[in-house]
Design a protein around this motif. Structure first.
Motif, PDB file in Angstrom:
ATOM      1  N   LEU A   1      35.145  33.320  50.282  1.00 32.33           N
ATOM      2  CA  LEU A   1      34.501  32.619  49.179  1.00 32.33           C
ATOM      3  C   LEU A   1      33.946  33.598  48.142  1.00 32.33           C
ATOM      4  O   LEU A   1      33.954  33.300  46.938  1.00 32.33           O
ATOM      5  CB  LEU A   1      33.386  31.728  49.727  1.00 32.33           C
ATOM      6  CG  LEU A   1      33.869  30.603  50.641  1.00 32.33           C
ATOM      7  CD1 LEU A   1      32.688  29.931  51.343  1.00 32.33           C
ATOM      8  CD2 LEU A   1      34.667  29.568  49.860  1.00 32.33           C
ATOM      9  N   LEU A   2      33.475  34.751  48.580  1.00 31.14           N
ATOM     10  CA  LEU A   2      32.982  35.749  47.638  1.00 31.14           C
ATOM     11  C   LEU A   2      34.112  36.305  46.781  1.00 31.14           C
ATOM     12  O   LEU A   2      33.921  36.591  45.586  1.00 31.14           O
ATOM     13  CB  LEU A   2      32.279  36.882  48.387  1.00 31.14           C
ATOM     14  CG  LEU A   2      30.936  36.522  49.031  1.00 31.14           C
ATOM     15  CD1 LEU A   2      30.387  37.715  49.804  1.00 31.14           C
ATOM     16  CD2 LEU A   2      29.933  36.059  47.984  1.00 31.14           C
ATOM     17  N   VAL A   3      35.291  36.463  47.365  1.00 32.62           N
ATOM     18  CA  VAL A   3      36.454  36.905  46.591  1.00 32.62           C
ATOM     19  C   VAL A   3      36.806  35.858  45.542  1.00 32.62           C
ATOM     20  O   VAL A   3      37.102  36.186  44.384  1.00 32.62           O
ATOM     21  CB  VAL A   3      37.644  37.182  47.525  1.00 32.62           C
ATOM     22  CG1 VAL A   3      38.938  37.340  46.726  1.00 32.62           C
ATOM     23  CG2 VAL A   3      37.395  38.443  48.340  1.00 32.62           C
ATOM     24  N   ALA A   4      36.765  34.587  45.928  1.00 30.00           N
ATOM     25  CA  ALA A   4      37.034  33.519  44.960  1.00 30.00           C
ATOM     26  C   ALA A   4      36.006  33.520  43.839  1.00 30.00           C
ATOM     27  O   ALA A   4      36.356  33.360  42.656  1.00 30.00           O
ATOM     28  CB  ALA A   4      37.038  32.169  45.674  1.00 30.00           C
ATOM     29  N   LEU A   5      34.745  33.711  44.191  1.00 29.92           N
ATOM     30  CA  LEU A   5      33.689  33.762  43.180  1.00 29.92           C
ATOM     31  C   LEU A   5      33.895  34.938  42.237  1.00 29.92           C
ATOM     32  O   LEU A   5      33.747  34.799  41.008  1.00 29.92           O
ATOM     33  CB  LEU A   5      32.326  33.862  43.865  1.00 29.92           C
ATOM     34  CG  LEU A   5      31.123  34.074  42.948  1.00 29.92           C
ATOM     35  CD1 LEU A   5      30.995  32.943  41.939  1.00 29.92           C
ATOM     36  CD2 LEU A   5      29.843  34.208  43.776  1.00 29.92           C
ATOM     37  N   ALA A   6      34.247  36.089  42.780  1.00 28.61           N
ATOM     38  CA  ALA A   6      34.480  37.261  41.938  1.00 28.61           C
ATOM     39  C   ALA A   6      35.647  37.029  40.986  1.00 28.61           C
ATOM     40  O   ALA A   6      35.589  37.401  39.802  1.00 28.61           O
ATOM     41  CB  ALA A   6      34.746  38.488  42.814  1.00 28.61           C
ATOM     42  N   GLY A   7      36.709  36.399  41.488  1.00 31.29           N
ATOM     43  CA  GLY A   7      37.847  36.107  40.622  1.00 31.29           C
ATOM     44  C   GLY A   7      37.488  35.146  39.507  1.00 31.29           C
ATOM     45  O   GLY A   7      37.867  35.352  38.346  1.00 31.29           O
ATOM     46  N   ALA A   8      36.751  34.094  39.840  1.00 30.08           N
ATOM     47  CA  ALA A   8      36.353  33.116  38.824  1.00 30.08           C
ATOM     48  C   ALA A   8      35.396  33.738  37.809  1.00 30.08           C
ATOM     49  O   ALA A   8      35.497  33.484  36.603  1.00 30.08           O
ATOM     50  CB  ALA A   8      35.717  31.904  39.489  1.00 30.08           C
ATOM     51  N   ALA A   9      34.451  34.551  38.285  1.00 28.71           N
ATOM     52  CA  ALA A   9      33.500  35.187  37.377  1.00 28.71           C
ATOM     53  C   ALA A   9      34.200  36.167  36.435  1.00 28.71           C
ATOM     54  O   ALA A   9      33.883  36.245  35.244  1.00 28.71           O
ATOM     55  CB  ALA A   9      32.415  35.903  38.177  1.00 28.71           C
ATOM     56  N   THR A  10      35.171  36.900  36.971  1.00 30.60           N
ATOM     57  CA  THR A  10      35.927  37.831  36.120  1.00 30.60           C
ATOM     58  C   THR A  10      36.722  37.076  35.060  1.00 30.60           C
ATOM     59  O   THR A  10      36.735  37.455  33.876  1.00 30.60           O
ATOM     60  CB  THR A  10      36.875  38.678  36.980  1.00 30.60           C
ATOM     61  OG1 THR A  10      36.112  39.406  37.948  1.00 30.60           O
ATOM     62  CG2 THR A  10      37.667  39.648  36.123  1.00 30.60           C
ATOM     63  N   LEU A  11      37.392  36.016  35.484  1.00 31.65           N
ATOM     64  CA  LEU A  11      38.146  35.205  34.542  1.00 31.65           C
ATOM     65  C   LEU A  11      37.232  34.626  33.468  1.00 31.65           C
ATOM     66  O   LEU A  11      37.557  34.639  32.269  1.00 31.65           O
ATOM     67  CB  LEU A  11      38.866  34.085  35.282  1.00 31.65           C
ATOM     68  CG  LEU A  11      39.645  33.084  34.431  1.00 31.65           C
ATOM     69  CD1 LEU A  11      40.774  33.779  33.683  1.00 31.65           C
ATOM     70  CD2 LEU A  11      40.194  31.952  35.301  1.00 31.65           C
ATOM     71  N   GLY A  12      36.073  34.118  33.879  1.00 35.91           N
ATOM     72  CA  GLY A  12      35.140  33.552  32.918  1.00 35.91           C
ATOM     73  C   GLY A  12      34.588  34.581  31.952  1.00 35.91           C
ATOM     74  O   GLY A  12      34.413  34.301  30.758  1.00 35.91           O
TER      75      GLY A  12
END
Length: 223
Positions: free
Chosen positions: A87-98
């Motif tokens: 879930l932290l990897v998913a959060l990092a990916g979404a935050a980077t994209l945002g």
């Protein structure tokens, strides 16, 4: 924990399952956000659209690992740590994209309010957009965590719950994401730049609780 995060990040990138949500996000922005629009309105659109993408990305990370590999990793580091790392990897990916999207939208948009006359400072607007995007990424990750395994194992029910929860997170009064996005839209009408610090803090608390619950259930329900 660093090695575990790298492992799950490599799994996500090699699977290419992240392409559909990223392409859908890009298509939405291409239609909804155009050059010359008021900057705060455009940042609100891009932040709102990030929430379902973050939820989808969280589900991809949680369900993308092969069963045999999941069992080996869980035996080595514990099922809770492995699940939270996904879930932290998913959060990092979404935050980077945002973050990248916020910078691009800021550069493409017109630094004016909704009336196209009142000037809006770009740097504070970009900062507000980054905070709103992070709040939506956090809440989207929480939605993905609560609508995937181990809480919901049925794919049909999980996808339906994800869609409904993402929609409610964007429109329900009191939602941190709704407050952050609405703050940008309201600021565009008045020509002021809001800083969604309270929505960001609330989203962080909700996400921390969601990840803790998902990790605890992953540990309990691990075979």
């Amino acid at each position: 924990m660093t090695a575990l995060l790298r492992y799950h990040a490599a799994l996500l990138l090699r699977s290419q399952r992240w392409l559909p949500p990223f392409l859908l996000y890009a298509a939405f922005l291409a239609i909804s956000v155009q050059a010359g629009q008021p900057v705060l309105d455009s940042l609100g659109y891009s932040a709102a659209a990030l929430l379902p993408v973050a939820a989808w990305l969280a589900r991809i990370c949680v369900t993308g690992e092969p069963e045999a590999a999941r069992g080996c990793v869980a035996a080595a580091v514990g099922p809770a740590r492995s699940h939270v790392a996904c879930l932290l990897v998913a959060l990092a990916g979404a935050a980077t994209l945002g973050s990248v999207t916020t910078l691009l939208v800021t550069l493409l948009s017109d630094p004016v309010a909704s009336d196209h006359r009142t000037r809006v400072p770009l740097a504070p607007a970009c900062g507000a957009g980054l905070l709103a995007a992070l709040a939506c990424a956090l809440l989207g990750t929480a939605v993905g965590a609560l609508t995937s395994r181990p809480l919901l194992r049925s794919r049909g029910r999980a996808v339906l719950a994800l869609l409904l929860a993402a929609l409610l997170s964007l429109v329900a009064t009191g939602s941190p994401a709704q407050a952050a996005v609405q703050g940008l839209v309201t600021g565009s009408r008045s020509g002021t730049v809001p800083l969604p610090l309270l929505p960001l803090a609330a989203a962080a608390l909700v996400t921390a609780a969601a990840l803790a619950l998902a990790g605890a259930l992953a540990s309990r329900r691990s075979p």
